[in-house]
Motif scaffolding. Structure first.
Motif, PDB file in Angstrom:
ATOM      1  N   THR A 149       0.833  -1.214   0.000  1.00  0.00           N
ATOM      2  CA  THR A 149       0.000   0.000   0.000  1.00  0.00           C
ATOM      3  C   THR A 149       0.864   1.260   0.000  1.00  0.00           C
ATOM      4  OG1 THR A 149      -1.717  -1.182   1.236  1.00  0.00           O
ATOM      5  CG2 THR A 149      -1.818   1.228   1.245  1.00  0.00           C
ATOM      6  N   MET A 150       1.958   1.228   0.752  1.00  0.00           N
ATOM      7  CA  MET A 150       2.865   2.383   0.826  1.00  0.00           C
ATOM      8  C   MET A 150       3.497   2.670  -0.531  1.00  0.00           C
ATOM      9  SD  MET A 150       6.377   2.813   3.062  1.00  0.00           S
ATOM     10  CE  MET A 150       7.194   1.507   2.113  1.00  0.00           C
ATOM     11  N   TYR A 151       3.950   1.607  -1.208  1.00  0.00           N
ATOM     12  CA  TYR A 151       4.619   1.802  -2.505  1.00  0.00           C
ATOM     13  C   TYR A 151       3.631   2.216  -3.595  1.00  0.00           C
ATOM     14  CZ  TYR A 151       8.915  -0.091  -0.546  1.00  0.00           C
ATOM     15  OH  TYR A 151      10.051  -0.297   0.210  1.00  0.00           O
ATOM     16  N   VAL A 152       2.400   1.730  -3.504  1.00  0.00           N
ATOM     17  CA  VAL A 152       1.369   2.169  -4.456  1.00  0.00           C
ATOM     18  C   VAL A 152       1.133   3.670  -4.292  1.00  0.00           C
ATOM     19  CG1 VAL A 152      -1.092   2.043  -5.025  1.00  0.00           C
ATOM     20  CG2 VAL A 152       0.219  -0.053  -4.708  1.00  0.00           C
ATOM     21  N   LYS A 153       1.094   4.124  -3.046  1.00  0.00           N
ATOM     22  CA  LYS A 153       0.904   5.542  -2.774  1.00  0.00           C
ATOM     23  C   LYS A 153       2.066   6.365  -3.334  1.00  0.00           C
ATOM     24  CE  LYS A 153       0.186   8.874   0.979  1.00  0.00           C
ATOM     25  NZ  LYS A 153       0.101   9.077   2.446  1.00  0.00           N
ATOM     26  N   LYS A 154       3.306   5.857  -3.132  1.00  0.00           N
ATOM     27  CA  LYS A 154       4.481   6.564  -3.651  1.00  0.00           C
ATOM     28  C   LYS A 154       4.452   6.628  -5.175  1.00  0.00           C
ATOM     29  CE  LYS A 154       7.817   5.855   0.083  1.00  0.00           C
ATOM     30  NZ  LYS A 154       9.164   5.331   0.447  1.00  0.00           N
ATOM     31  N   ASP A 156       1.827   6.510  -7.097  1.00  0.00           N
ATOM     32  CA  ASP A 156       0.761   7.417  -7.529  1.00  0.00           C
ATOM     33  C   ASP A 156       1.149   8.881  -7.337  1.00  0.00           C
ATOM     34  OD1 ASP A 156      -0.654   5.195  -8.192  1.00  0.00           O
ATOM     35  OD2 ASP A 156      -2.031   5.264  -6.482  1.00  0.00           O
ATOM     36  N   GLU A 157       1.931   9.165  -6.297  1.00  0.00           N
ATOM     37  CA  GLU A 157       2.393  10.540  -6.067  1.00  0.00           C
ATOM     38  C   GLU A 157       3.335  10.986  -7.185  1.00  0.00           C
ATOM     39  OE1 GLU A 157       4.128  10.306  -2.205  1.00  0.00           O
ATOM     40  OE2 GLU A 157       2.219  10.621  -1.144  1.00  0.00           O
ATOM     41  N   LYS A 160       1.334  11.527 -10.366  1.00  0.00           N
ATOM     42  CA  LYS A 160       0.626  12.804 -10.292  1.00  0.00           C
ATOM     43  C   LYS A 160       1.558  13.950 -10.638  1.00  0.00           C
ATOM     44  CE  LYS A 160      -1.935  15.834  -7.141  1.00  0.00           C
ATOM     45  NZ  LYS A 160      -2.382  16.050  -5.740  1.00  0.00           N
TER      46      LYS A 160
END
Length: 233
Positions: A149-154, A156-157, A160
């Motif tokens: 989940t952490m790496y998916v967030k990174k 996606d950031e 973006k």
């Protein structure tokens, strides 16, 4: 000269000597023909990739933050130079516009290269987490799921940021298309082979962007030298 960004390659090397970096690191920066603008924008890991030692890279970054200029020994423009400035006003106006455009382009390219370089790590880690999750029993998946989940967030950031940067480039330009390719490619990494190919794609684009950075820096240096000869800086 009070701003490191305005330093020529020779002045950069003289300044680096004052902070006592090793000959190895000094030689690496000399071979890159690095000017002040580029040194200020460099990250520690980028310097190390270019041959600067780890300790020297940290020393340089710290020294930039607490920058102390070399003694400014440049002669002040004479009245004759002042007259030349007035006489060459149209030329100076054009040169300043070229300088502003080159500096704008350089900053955009620096931001683009950083964002492109940042995407491979989370994409690779997402794949690794997926493979681990597939091999773990349900009761042991918790820690790996959190990392996933952490790496998916990174990822996606970074994506973006790349989408935001895309608007700064002309539609259908090379960099505009490159961002689209990287965005699409990051979502198609499903195996070690596809991850390898994605890494090659990113490297191809970052290498090209780096060459564009160098060209923009050359334009900045050229415009500044011409303005200096006219007594306008």
């Amino acid at each position: 000269m009070a701003d490191l960004k305005d330093y020529t390659m020779e002045q950069v090397l003289e300044w680096l000597k004052t902070i006592k970096i090793t000959d190895q690191s000094l030689k690496a920066i000399e071979e890159l023909k690095m000017i002040g603008e580029e040194l200020v924008d460099a990250e520690a890991d980028e310097l190390m990739d270019d041959g600067v030692t780890g300790d020297d890279a940290k020393r340089i970054i710290h020294a930039i933050k607490s920058f102390k200029p070399l003694e400014d020994t440049a002669e002040k423009p004479t009245d004759t130079a002042g007259a030349a400035v007035k006489k060459e006003a149209p030329e100076i106006k054009i040169l300043k516009a070229q300088l502003a455009e080159a500096e704008k382009s350089y900053k955009e390219l620096v931001n683009l290269k950083k964002a492109m370089s940042a995407i491979t790590m989370p994409v690779g880690c997402i794949l690794q987490c997926k493979e681990e999750l597939n091999s773990l029993p349900e009761e042991k998946k918790g820690p790996t799921q959190k990392k996933f989940t952490m790496y998916v967030k990174k990822r996606d950031e970074v994506l973006k940021k790349l989408r935001e940067l895309r608007s700064t480039f002309k539609e259908d330009s090379e960099n505009w298309r490159a961002i689209a390719e990287i965005h699409e490619g990051s979502m198609q990494v499903v195996s070690k082979n596809s991850n390898y190919n994605f890494g090659k794609l990113v490297t191809t684009h970052t290498s090209r962007v780096f060459r564009e950075q160098r060209a923009a820096l050359a334009s900045i240096k050229d415009a500044k030298q011409k303005l200096k000869k006219l007594g306008a800086v």
